[in-house]
Design an enzyme around this catalytic site. Sequence first.
Site, PDB file in Angstrom:
ATOM      1  N   ARG A 239      42.748  47.117  30.971  1.00 42.26           N
ATOM      2  CA  ARG A 239      43.979  47.080  31.537  1.00 42.26           C
ATOM      3  C   ARG A 239      44.225  47.932  32.577  1.00 42.26           C
ATOM      4  O   ARG A 239      43.822  49.140  32.571  1.00 42.26           O
ATOM      5  CB  ARG A 239      45.359  47.252  30.564  1.00 42.26           C
ATOM      6  CG  ARG A 239      45.503  46.179  29.564  1.00 42.26           C
ATOM      7  CD  ARG A 239      46.093  45.035  30.197  1.00 42.26           C
ATOM      8  NE  ARG A 239      46.233  43.797  29.417  1.00 42.26           N
ATOM      9  CZ  ARG A 239      45.460  42.948  28.872  1.00 42.26           C
ATOM     10  NH1 ARG A 239      44.264  42.895  29.398  1.00 42.26           N
ATOM     11  NH2 ARG A 239      45.767  41.957  27.915  1.00 42.26           N
ATOM     12  N   GLU A 268      50.193  43.306  38.664  1.00 42.01           N
ATOM     13  CA  GLU A 268      49.337  42.013  38.842  1.00 42.01           C
ATOM     14  C   GLU A 268      50.563  40.875  39.124  1.00 42.01           C
ATOM     15  O   GLU A 268      51.682  40.777  38.546  1.00 42.01           O
ATOM     16  CB  GLU A 268      48.651  41.704  37.754  1.00 42.01           C
ATOM     17  CG  GLU A 268      47.582  42.673  37.244  1.00 42.01           C
ATOM     18  CD  GLU A 268      46.730  42.080  36.072  1.00 42.01           C
ATOM     19  OE1 GLU A 268      46.874  41.302  35.711  1.00 42.01           O
ATOM     20  OE2 GLU A 268      45.748  43.176  35.619  1.00 42.01           O
ATOM     21  N   HIS A 287      41.857  39.380  37.495  1.00 42.06           N
ATOM     22  CA  HIS A 287      42.052  39.231  35.910  1.00 42.06           C
ATOM     23  C   HIS A 287      41.524  38.165  35.378  1.00 42.06           C
ATOM     24  O   HIS A 287      42.059  37.320  34.969  1.00 42.06           O
ATOM     25  CB  HIS A 287      43.514  39.393  35.767  1.00 42.06           C
ATOM     26  CG  HIS A 287      43.792  40.019  34.213  1.00 42.06           C
ATOM     27  ND1 HIS A 287      44.860  40.404  33.822  1.00 42.06           N
ATOM     28  CD2 HIS A 287      43.035  39.746  32.963  1.00 42.06           C
ATOM     29  CE1 HIS A 287      44.668  40.952  32.392  1.00 42.06           C
ATOM     30  NE2 HIS A 287      43.779  40.456  32.050  1.00 42.06           N
TER      31      HIS A 287
HETATM   32  P1  NAP Z   1      39.064  46.384  20.143  1.00 43.21           P
HETATM   33  O1  NAP Z   1      37.916  45.765  19.574  1.00 43.21           O
HETATM   34  O2  NAP Z   1      40.229  46.587  19.519  1.00 43.21           O
HETATM   35  O3  NAP Z   1      38.383  47.666  21.048  1.00 43.21           O
HETATM   36  C1  NAP Z   1      39.230  48.544  21.659  1.00 43.21           C
HETATM   37  C2  NAP Z   1      38.365  50.137  21.355  1.00 43.21           C
HETATM   38  O4  NAP Z   1      39.231  50.951  22.149  1.00 43.21           O
HETATM   39  C3  NAP Z   1      38.476  50.478  19.691  1.00 43.21           C
HETATM   40  O5  NAP Z   1      36.992  50.660  19.630  1.00 43.21           O
HETATM   41  C4  NAP Z   1      39.227  51.639  19.580  1.00 43.21           C
HETATM   42  O6  NAP Z   1      38.451  52.712  18.729  1.00 43.21           O
HETATM   43  C5  NAP Z   1      39.038  52.321  21.206  1.00 43.21           C
HETATM   44  N1  NAP Z   1      40.230  53.002  21.287  1.00 43.21           N
HETATM   45  C6  NAP Z   1      41.513  52.891  21.337  1.00 43.21           C
HETATM   46  N2  NAP Z   1      42.364  53.813  21.515  1.00 43.21           N
HETATM   47  C7  NAP Z   1      41.355  54.954  22.196  1.00 43.21           C
HETATM   48  C8  NAP Z   1      41.570  55.961  22.903  1.00 43.21           C
HETATM   49  N3  NAP Z   1      42.572  56.586  23.237  1.00 43.21           N
HETATM   50  N4  NAP Z   1      40.551  56.549  23.374  1.00 43.21           N
HETATM   51  C9  NAP Z   1      39.265  56.052  23.195  1.00 43.21           C
HETATM   52  N5  NAP Z   1      39.004  54.785  22.608  1.00 43.21           N
HETATM   53  C10 NAP Z   1      39.967  54.121  22.262  1.00 43.21           C
HETATM   54  O7  NAP Z   1      39.403  45.485  21.476  1.00 43.21           O
HETATM   55  P2  NAP Z   1      38.592  44.351  22.378  1.00 43.21           P
HETATM   56  O8  NAP Z   1      38.517  43.162  21.789  1.00 43.21           O
HETATM   57  O9  NAP Z   1      37.247  45.012  22.643  1.00 43.21           O
HETATM   58  O10 NAP Z   1      39.603  44.497  23.763  1.00 43.21           O
HETATM   59  C11 NAP Z   1      39.742  45.864  24.308  1.00 43.21           C
HETATM   60  C12 NAP Z   1      40.640  45.464  25.614  1.00 43.21           C
HETATM   61  O11 NAP Z   1      40.341  44.732  26.508  1.00 43.21           O
HETATM   62  C13 NAP Z   1      42.005  44.528  25.155  1.00 43.21           C
HETATM   63  O12 NAP Z   1      43.025  45.291  24.589  1.00 43.21           O
HETATM   64  C14 NAP Z   1      42.547  43.814  26.484  1.00 43.21           C
HETATM   65  O13 NAP Z   1      43.552  45.031  27.098  1.00 43.21           O
HETATM   66  C15 NAP Z   1      41.143  44.157  27.305  1.00 43.21           C
HETATM   67  N6  NAP Z   1      40.851  42.895  27.751  1.00 43.21           N
HETATM   68  C16 NAP Z   1      40.714  42.426  29.007  1.00 43.21           C
HETATM   69  C17 NAP Z   1      40.190  41.034  29.162  1.00 43.21           C
HETATM   70  C18 NAP Z   1      40.185  40.717  30.835  1.00 43.21           C
HETATM   71  O14 NAP Z   1      40.481  39.647  31.186  1.00 43.21           O
HETATM   72  N7  NAP Z   1      40.066  41.626  31.858  1.00 43.21           N
HETATM   73  C19 NAP Z   1      39.783  40.144  28.544  1.00 43.21           C
HETATM   74  C20 NAP Z   1      39.788  40.688  26.936  1.00 43.21           C
HETATM   75  C21 NAP Z   1      40.084  41.921  26.769  1.00 43.21           C
HETATM   76  P3  NAP Z   1      39.327  53.499  18.125  1.00 43.21           P
HETATM   77  O15 NAP Z   1      40.542  53.267  17.420  1.00 43.21           O
HETATM   78  O16 NAP Z   1      38.170  54.345  17.334  1.00 43.21           O
HETATM   79  O17 NAP Z   1      39.466  54.801  19.206  1.00 43.21           O
HETATM   80  C1  GLV Z   2      43.094  39.093  28.673  1.00 38.46           C
HETATM   81  O1  GLV Z   2      43.337  40.268  29.401  1.00 38.46           O
HETATM   82  C2  GLV Z   2      43.023  39.907  27.149  1.00 38.46           C
HETATM   83  O2  GLV Z   2      43.414  40.598  26.663  1.00 38.46           O
HETATM   84  O3  GLV Z   2      42.832  38.787  26.550  1.00 38.46           O
END
Ligand code: NAP
Ligand code: GLV
Length: 330
Positions: A239, A268, A287
């Site tokens: 984000r 955005e 995005h």
């Molecule tokens: P996820 O599986 O929940 O992974 C998030 C990771 O971040 C977890 O391993 C968590 O581990 C870690 N985390 C949380 N707070 C933290 C902190 N303060 N310091 C370090 N690590 C931290 O989520 P995901 O499915 O991989 O998605 C991640 C994010 O990507 C989403 O929330 C979304 O905002 C973004 N995203 C963007 C797009 C796009 O279109 N650009 C698409 C999909 C997702 P711990 O809890 O152990 O710290």
């Molecule tokens: C996109 O940004 C998502 O969080 O799926």
Amino acid sequence: MRQPAVYVCRPLPGRALDLLRERCAVHVWPDPEIPPPREVLLEAVREAEGLVTLVTERVDETLLAAAPRLRVVSNVAVGYDNVDVAAATRRGVVVTNTPDVLTETTADLAWALLLAAARRVAEADRFTRAGRWKAWGLELLLGQDVYGRTLGVVGMGRIGRAVARRAGGFRMRVLYTSRTRCEEVERELGAEWRALDDLLAEADFVTLHTPLTQETRHLIGRERLRRMKPTAVLVNTARGAVVDEQALVEALRERWIWAAGLDVFEQEPLPPDSPLLSLDNVVLAPHIGSASFTTRARMAEMAAENCLAVLSGRRPPNPVNPEALGGLLP
Ligand code: NAP
Ligand code: GLV
């Protein structure tokens, strides 16, 4: 039989709308590019029992108060920082998201930005189109090697792991930081845990994959950008607000770091006067992390399934506030 009213904030790809229409009275905001204006949304939710949102919709106290019949907010995204989950929970409104299905697609985009920023692909494209290519040059558009270097993953969750797995093909060393260490990832990928500040100092490529929370807002600010190598590349597909964008502009302009690849921004769409637009050492995307045909259709279908489950009294597959489920059956 009475059908529950569902408001959908954009036309959805795939079978999602057909699924919803089988069981609900569905109203869809018709413009695929522009979100419903706030006043339209506030009016539209007055009778809604289900609301299907995108990351562009702000679901806050005001919106929830305007929607007394609302039972479910189904976000077509894995991130849900656009939703005040605590406020929804207080009102017994279930919030759902679309995890897993977009993981590999988003990891691909992170790599596309990493490679493009390291090897100046977007800049080279602009250079070629502008007719500036005079001859093959030994020092023309030199970039950073990727193979054999060090990748730093910030947030080793679903997408962070998928990005780290791809690093094997480039024979990279992988460092990661997360609040909790993950031995399985360390075993499977040979990844080494580092405190964030150490990771930033050691990595050649830093890729961000945390959710946006109070803790991660401006996680990468001026001081931390200063810790990175002058040859380093920062990739953000998480984000925009995880990075202090003003500090990043300074870092790119003053060459504290080599380049960045960004899919997400503090504001955005990116405002036309954003200083990022005038920098050559940043690759920009609007995005589109999860934007493949298959993934977007699957996300929309998951959102429809989540919405339908709650409206028919069943536990949805992907609740983010299970405490709001109350008596819903498994
Ligand atoms: P996820 O599986 O929940 O992974 C998030 C990771 O971040 C977890 O391993 C968590 O581990 C870690 N985390 C949380 N707070 C933290 C902190 N303060 N310091 C370090 N690590 C931290 O989520 P995901 O499915 O991989 O998605 C991640 C994010 O990507 C989403 O929330 C979304 O905002 C973004 N995203 C963007 C797009 C796009 O279109 N650009 C698409 C999909 C997702 P711990 O809890 O152990 O710290
Ligand atoms: C996109 O940004 C998502 O969080 O799926």
